[in-house]
Design a protein around this motif. Sequence first.
Motif, PDB file in Angstrom:
ATOM      1  N   MET A  24       5.742  14.886 -33.741  1.00  0.00           N
ATOM      2  CA  MET A  24       6.461  13.619 -33.835  1.00  0.00           C
ATOM      3  C   MET A  24       5.816  12.614 -32.892  1.00  0.00           C
ATOM      4  SD  MET A  24      10.546  12.943 -33.371  1.00  0.00           S
ATOM      5  CE  MET A  24      10.590  13.150 -31.600  1.00  0.00           C
ATOM      6  N   ILE A  25       5.638  11.408 -33.368  1.00  0.00           N
ATOM      7  CA  ILE A  25       5.023  10.352 -32.565  1.00  0.00           C
ATOM      8  C   ILE A  25       6.050   9.251 -32.325  1.00  0.00           C
ATOM      9  CG2 ILE A  25       3.216   8.596 -32.491  1.00  0.00           C
ATOM     10  CD1 ILE A  25       1.533  10.430 -34.256  1.00  0.00           C
ATOM     11  N   GLY A  26       6.230   8.863 -31.078  1.00  0.00           N
ATOM     12  CA  GLY A  26       7.185   7.822 -30.730  1.00  0.00           C
ATOM     13  C   GLY A  26       6.500   6.581 -30.194  1.00  0.00           C
ATOM     14  N   LYS A  27       6.984   5.436 -30.603  1.00  0.00           N
ATOM     15  CA  LYS A  27       6.486   4.160 -30.091  1.00  0.00           C
ATOM     16  C   LYS A  27       7.672   3.337 -29.609  1.00  0.00           C
ATOM     17  CE  LYS A  27       2.480   4.022 -33.184  1.00  0.00           C
ATOM     18  NZ  LYS A  27       1.765   3.248 -34.228  1.00  0.00           N
ATOM     19  N   ILE A  28       7.425   2.484 -28.645  1.00  0.00           N
ATOM     20  CA  ILE A  28       8.531   1.744 -28.046  1.00  0.00           C
ATOM     21  C   ILE A  28       8.077   0.341 -27.649  1.00  0.00           C
ATOM     22  CG2 ILE A  28       8.103   2.464 -25.665  1.00  0.00           C
ATOM     23  CD1 ILE A  28      11.141   3.018 -25.500  1.00  0.00           C
ATOM     24  N   ALA A  56      19.655  10.968 -37.509  1.00  0.00           N
ATOM     25  CA  ALA A  56      20.574  10.135 -36.731  1.00  0.00           C
ATOM     26  C   ALA A  56      20.851  10.782 -35.373  1.00  0.00           C
ATOM     27  CB  ALA A  56      21.870   9.932 -37.504  1.00  0.00           C
ATOM     28  N   ASP A  57      21.007  12.094 -35.353  1.00  0.00           N
ATOM     29  CA  ASP A  57      21.257  12.817 -34.100  1.00  0.00           C
ATOM     30  C   ASP A  57      20.079  12.677 -33.133  1.00  0.00           C
ATOM     31  OD1 ASP A  57      23.709  13.654 -35.034  1.00  0.00           O
ATOM     32  OD2 ASP A  57      23.008  15.634 -35.668  1.00  0.00           O
ATOM     33  N   ILE A  58      18.870  12.701 -33.671  1.00  0.00           N
ATOM     34  CA  ILE A  58      17.680  12.532 -32.829  1.00  0.00           C
ATOM     35  C   ILE A  58      17.669  11.134 -32.214  1.00  0.00           C
ATOM     36  CG2 ILE A  58      15.160  12.309 -32.898  1.00  0.00           C
ATOM     37  CD1 ILE A  58      15.170  14.590 -34.974  1.00  0.00           C
ATOM     38  N   ALA A  59      18.039  10.135 -33.014  1.00  0.00           N
ATOM     39  CA  ALA A  59      18.091   8.759 -32.505  1.00  0.00           C
ATOM     40  C   ALA A  59      19.162   8.623 -31.420  1.00  0.00           C
ATOM     41  CB  ALA A  59      18.375   7.789 -33.648  1.00  0.00           C
ATOM     42  N   ILE A  60      20.298   9.263 -31.619  1.00  0.00           N
ATOM     43  CA  ILE A  60      21.378   9.220 -30.628  1.00  0.00           C
ATOM     44  C   ILE A  60      20.925   9.895 -29.339  1.00  0.00           C
ATOM     45  CG2 ILE A  60      23.701  10.072 -30.098  1.00  0.00           C
ATOM     46  CD1 ILE A  60      24.280   9.791 -33.155  1.00  0.00           C
ATOM     47  N   ALA A  61      20.214  11.011 -29.474  1.00  0.00           N
ATOM     48  CA  ALA A  61      19.691  11.710 -28.297  1.00  0.00           C
ATOM     49  C   ALA A  61      18.705  10.825 -27.539  1.00  0.00           C
ATOM     50  CB  ALA A  61      19.014  13.012 -28.716  1.00  0.00           C
ATOM     51  N   MET A  62      17.895  10.051 -28.280  1.00  0.00           N
ATOM     52  CA  MET A  62      16.958   9.150 -27.633  1.00  0.00           C
ATOM     53  C   MET A  62      17.690   8.035 -26.883  1.00  0.00           C
ATOM     54  SD  MET A  62      14.031   6.624 -28.987  1.00  0.00           S
ATOM     55  CE  MET A  62      15.126   5.313 -28.522  1.00  0.00           C
ATOM     56  N   ALA A  63      18.787   7.551 -27.492  1.00  0.00           N
ATOM     57  CA  ALA A  63      19.590   6.514 -26.836  1.00  0.00           C
ATOM     58  C   ALA A  63      20.161   7.033 -25.519  1.00  0.00           C
ATOM     59  CB  ALA A  63      20.720   6.069 -27.763  1.00  0.00           C
ATOM     60  N   GLU A  64      20.602   8.273 -25.515  1.00  0.00           N
ATOM     61  CA  GLU A  64      21.122   8.890 -24.290  1.00  0.00           C
ATOM     62  C   GLU A  64      20.014   9.026 -23.252  1.00  0.00           C
ATOM     63  OE1 GLU A  64      22.754  12.536 -25.668  1.00  0.00           O
ATOM     64  OE2 GLU A  64      24.576  11.620 -26.502  1.00  0.00           O
ATOM     65  N   GLU A  65      18.822   9.431 -23.728  1.00  0.00           N
ATOM     66  CA  GLU A  65      17.676   9.629 -22.831  1.00  0.00           C
ATOM     67  C   GLU A  65      17.279   8.326 -22.151  1.00  0.00           C
ATOM     68  OE1 GLU A  65      14.807  12.195 -21.151  1.00  0.00           O
ATOM     69  OE2 GLU A  65      16.325  12.751 -22.621  1.00  0.00           O
ATOM     70  N   PHE A  66      17.393   7.214 -22.874  1.00  0.00           N
ATOM     71  CA  PHE A  66      16.964   5.924 -22.331  1.00  0.00           C
ATOM     72  C   PHE A  66      18.122   5.101 -21.761  1.00  0.00           C
ATOM     73  CE2 PHE A  66      13.217   7.135 -24.543  1.00  0.00           C
ATOM     74  CZ  PHE A  66      12.163   6.451 -23.942  1.00  0.00           C
ATOM     75  N   GLY A  67      19.322   5.676 -21.761  1.00  0.00           N
ATOM     76  CA  GLY A  67      20.438   5.037 -21.095  1.00  0.00           C
ATOM     77  C   GLY A  67      21.082   3.877 -21.812  1.00  0.00           C
ATOM     78  N   ALA A 117      19.671  -2.085 -19.766  1.00  0.00           N
ATOM     79  CA  ALA A 117      18.986  -0.788 -19.789  1.00  0.00           C
ATOM     80  C   ALA A 117      17.544  -0.972 -19.350  1.00  0.00           C
ATOM     81  CB  ALA A 117      19.050  -0.189 -21.185  1.00  0.00           C
ATOM     82  N   SER A 118      17.069  -0.111 -18.463  1.00  0.00           N
ATOM     83  CA  SER A 118      15.709  -0.212 -17.940  1.00  0.00           C
ATOM     84  C   SER A 118      14.681   0.198 -18.988  1.00  0.00           C
ATOM     85  CB  SER A 118      15.557   0.677 -16.703  1.00  0.00           C
ATOM     86  OG  SER A 118      14.204   0.716 -16.283  1.00  0.00           O
ATOM     87  N   ASP A 119      13.528  -0.470 -18.955  1.00  0.00           N
ATOM     88  CA  ASP A 119      12.427  -0.084 -19.847  1.00  0.00           C
ATOM     89  C   ASP A 119      11.227   0.418 -19.048  1.00  0.00           C
ATOM     90  OD1 ASP A 119      11.700  -2.470 -18.708  1.00  0.00           O
ATOM     91  OD2 ASP A 119      10.799  -3.298 -20.526  1.00  0.00           O
ATOM     92  N   SER A 120      11.452   0.782 -17.782  1.00  0.00           N
ATOM     93  CA  SER A 120      10.352   1.269 -16.951  1.00  0.00           C
ATOM     94  C   SER A 120       9.920   2.664 -17.387  1.00  0.00           C
ATOM     95  CB  SER A 120      10.778   1.306 -15.469  1.00  0.00           C
ATOM     96  OG  SER A 120      11.847   2.207 -15.283  1.00  0.00           O
ATOM     97  N   ASN A 121       8.625   2.927 -17.295  1.00  0.00           N
ATOM     98  CA  ASN A 121       8.029   4.216 -17.695  1.00  0.00           C
ATOM     99  C   ASN A 121       8.390   4.604 -19.122  1.00  0.00           C
ATOM    100  OD1 ASN A 121       6.743   4.802 -15.181  1.00  0.00           O
ATOM    101  ND2 ASN A 121       8.729   5.414 -14.340  1.00  0.00           N
ATOM    102  N   SER A 122       8.558   3.619 -19.991  1.00  0.00           N
ATOM    103  CA  SER A 122       9.021   3.891 -21.356  1.00  0.00           C
ATOM    104  C   SER A 122       8.092   4.821 -22.113  1.00  0.00           C
ATOM    105  CB  SER A 122       9.174   2.575 -22.125  1.00  0.00           C
ATOM    106  OG  SER A 122      10.227   1.810 -21.586  1.00  0.00           O
ATOM    107  N   TYR A 123       6.780   4.596 -21.981  1.00  0.00           N
ATOM    108  CA  TYR A 123       5.834   5.394 -22.766  1.00  0.00           C
ATOM    109  C   TYR A 123       5.835   6.848 -22.320  1.00  0.00           C
ATOM    110  CZ  TYR A 123       4.229   0.852 -24.392  1.00  0.00           C
ATOM    111  OH  TYR A 123       4.183  -0.397 -24.958  1.00  0.00           O
ATOM    112  N   LYS A 124       5.892   7.063 -21.026  1.00  0.00           N
ATOM    113  CA  LYS A 124       5.923   8.430 -20.510  1.00  0.00           C
ATOM    114  C   LYS A 124       7.218   9.118 -20.912  1.00  0.00           C
ATOM    115  CE  LYS A 124       5.480  11.144 -16.266  1.00  0.00           C
ATOM    116  NZ  LYS A 124       5.225  11.093 -14.807  1.00  0.00           N
ATOM    117  N   ARG A 125       8.326   8.409 -20.795  1.00  0.00           N
ATOM    118  CA  ARG A 125       9.622   8.986 -21.169  1.00  0.00           C
ATOM    119  C   ARG A 125       9.667   9.305 -22.661  1.00  0.00           C
ATOM    120  NH1 ARG A 125      13.117   4.247 -19.025  1.00  0.00           N
ATOM    121  NH2 ARG A 125      14.944   5.383 -19.796  1.00  0.00           N
ATOM    122  N   MET A 126       9.067   8.436 -23.463  1.00  0.00           N
ATOM    123  CA  MET A 126       9.044   8.667 -24.901  1.00  0.00           C
ATOM    124  C   MET A 126       8.225   9.911 -25.239  1.00  0.00           C
ATOM    125  SD  MET A 126       9.910   7.930 -27.968  1.00  0.00           S
ATOM    126  CE  MET A 126      10.443   6.241 -28.280  1.00  0.00           C
ATOM    127  N   ALA A 127       7.062  10.074 -24.587  1.00  0.00           N
ATOM    128  CA  ALA A 127       6.225  11.254 -24.840  1.00  0.00           C
ATOM    129  C   ALA A 127       6.982  12.532 -24.484  1.00  0.00           C
ATOM    130  CB  ALA A 127       4.926  11.154 -24.040  1.00  0.00           C
TER     131      ALA A 127
END
Length: 277
Positions: A1-5, A93-104, A137-147
């Motif tokens: 899976m590849i994530g972009k932000i 949808a659950d994966i997206a919700i989990a990502m929302a939790e991960e990024f606050g 919501a903070s966007d710091s270290n977004s790429y690392k957090r996404m990976a």
Amino acid sequence: MIGKIATGKSFRGCLGYLHEGRLQESKELQLEEMAKKQADVIHYNNCFGTRKQVVRQLVAVSKLNPKLAKPVFHASLSFAYGDAALLTKQQKADIAIAMAEEFGFDQNQFVVISHSDTLHEHIHIVANRVGYDGKTASDSNSYKRMAQFCRKIEKLYNLTPVLSPNRFLQAEKRVAKAKRIDNRKELLKKTLVWAISKSTSIEAVKARMEKRGYQVELSRGIAFTDKKQVRFKGSEVGYSLANINAQLSRQLKIAEQQIQQDKAEELERKQTKGLSI
């Protein structure tokens, strides 16, 4: 899976593009573009309604922090070619919700849109960085957090693993990754050389590469994605689309010359045989 932000300024522009695609010259072409996008809203969080209604709701809450220049949080998660069919709409949808939790921003407004307009099914998460409490919501270290998030989801759902960007790995792992990349390049190059040598057209090259397990993108250029979802442009292994076509043309000329030579030799043998009789 590849994530972009990414972050942006306009909720209307972002959601408009995700629903309608690029702006076209006519209504008919725009309808075709929309049909290609196959946009499907699979989850709403703290907002609901038509696209225009959702945009108004997002804009209204974003004004709680008027100093924030980029209130739009836009993420995309692209699944490997063979993985999307393994996931239900609810799982996406659950994966997206989990990502929302991960990024606050799980308590903020956001929508999840599923697309099927490419070889890789993918989802988009468009969120309001501003919460109902006015906090951002903070966007710091977004790429690392996404990976890191993508690697965790791959394990959780047993999806095809993808290598994390090199800059997020420890030094010893970077070396190992570099070697794996080089090996993949060499294998791709060897397979491509074989496919070109056996083909008379770019379509035949594409078909042979696909039989060997590569996904082939063919437009103005050419690119290949292997079974581990590592993508290379043809030019990265010394075979751009122009180079491949040039080699195919040379092969065709050589083949035609050989045919003419064979015919000439056959005619000469017949003539010689006739004279000897």
